[in-house]
Design an enzyme around this catalytic site. Sequence first.
Site: not given
Length: 368
Positions: A142, A193, A226, A250, A254
């Site tokens: 970001y 990852k 994942d 982030d 959610d």
Amino acid sequence: MRQQNIVILPGDGVGPEVTAEARRVLEWFIARRGLALRLDAYPYGADAYRLHGQVLPKETAEAIRTAHAILFGAMGGTDGDAIPREARVAGGLPQLRRSLELFANLRPIVTIPALYESSSLKNRLLPGVDFVIVRELIGGIYFGKPRGIETLAKGERRGFNTQTYTSSEIRRIARFAFELAGSRRRQVCSVDKANVMEAGVLWREEVQALRDAEFPDIALRHMYVDNCAMQLVRAPAQFDVIVTDNMFGDILSDCAAMAAGSLGMLPSASLGAVDQAGRRAALYEPVHGSAPDIAGRGIANPLGAILSVAMMLRLSLERPEDAALLERAVEAALVSGARTADICEPGMPAVSTSEMGAAVIAALERLQ
Ligand code: IPM
Ligand code: MG
């Protein structure tokens, strides 16, 4: 008792509605539990731009720098496009977090039996769900450079961002997670990852090295992001502390929210490092964002904002008993049947934002 300054930034969208209820709760603690707080609201966001020509006006920037803690609503309204991109980015939430060096974002996910039916997950998965996502907040893709949109030959366009982490950035957030786990169930799951990204390889190596050198009594496991997304909906009770980078945190937060019944239930704290005087910059905000589709209708769930006040009581105001009281009051309000639209079961009447605030205040009166 010395008075402490709390700066309130209602912001955009549903921000003003939910922070009004969070403020009522803080005022209750001032009146009934002897908290010495000064509450001041400042403009920030789209309205601030309209009135002052800046998303983050100077007086607001000054106020937050000296605040003991910040209570923030949300930013980014429907009229966000009316603000020039440069002004929006410069005054935006990511920049605000970065300017205060709020590197650690805590997003606790706790299931409340009264809300099991509101969750999209099966009831049997929900008992015992009590974990914290520790999201690195001021680094990673970001913020990484280079970034941009460029035009290539023949008018083809290319958008690009850079995932970047230094070893000290990784260790700073990992240390935070290990220390937090030390006060909980002593289990950290680090999410990356590393099978595809070099930044993930470094992440994994640094987290493991820190654990081995300084936190031998904390159990550490590594998980690919994942897989973590899948595990969060398959068996959410397995987690204690999840530590991960800015973008993965982030997204996963959610996703995890649905165990708690609604994104509207999730509080958060964004914290800086403790300085020499023992103080740390801290911003508390509900995770849900500005929700422009329901803004101004008085139907948003204020519990994410109210539970953010509980985090403030615990982490900035050294009032752990008051924090626990407020969490019990939120649960009691839900048990008494108060439900905003987002957590309402079919056939149940929904209460408004301010009625939910009133239900929490009533429960505080009963429980104190
Ligand atoms: C969040 C939000 C923000 C983020 C946006 C509004 C910039 O999604 O707090 O999770 O990406 O951090
Ligand atoms: Mg988000």
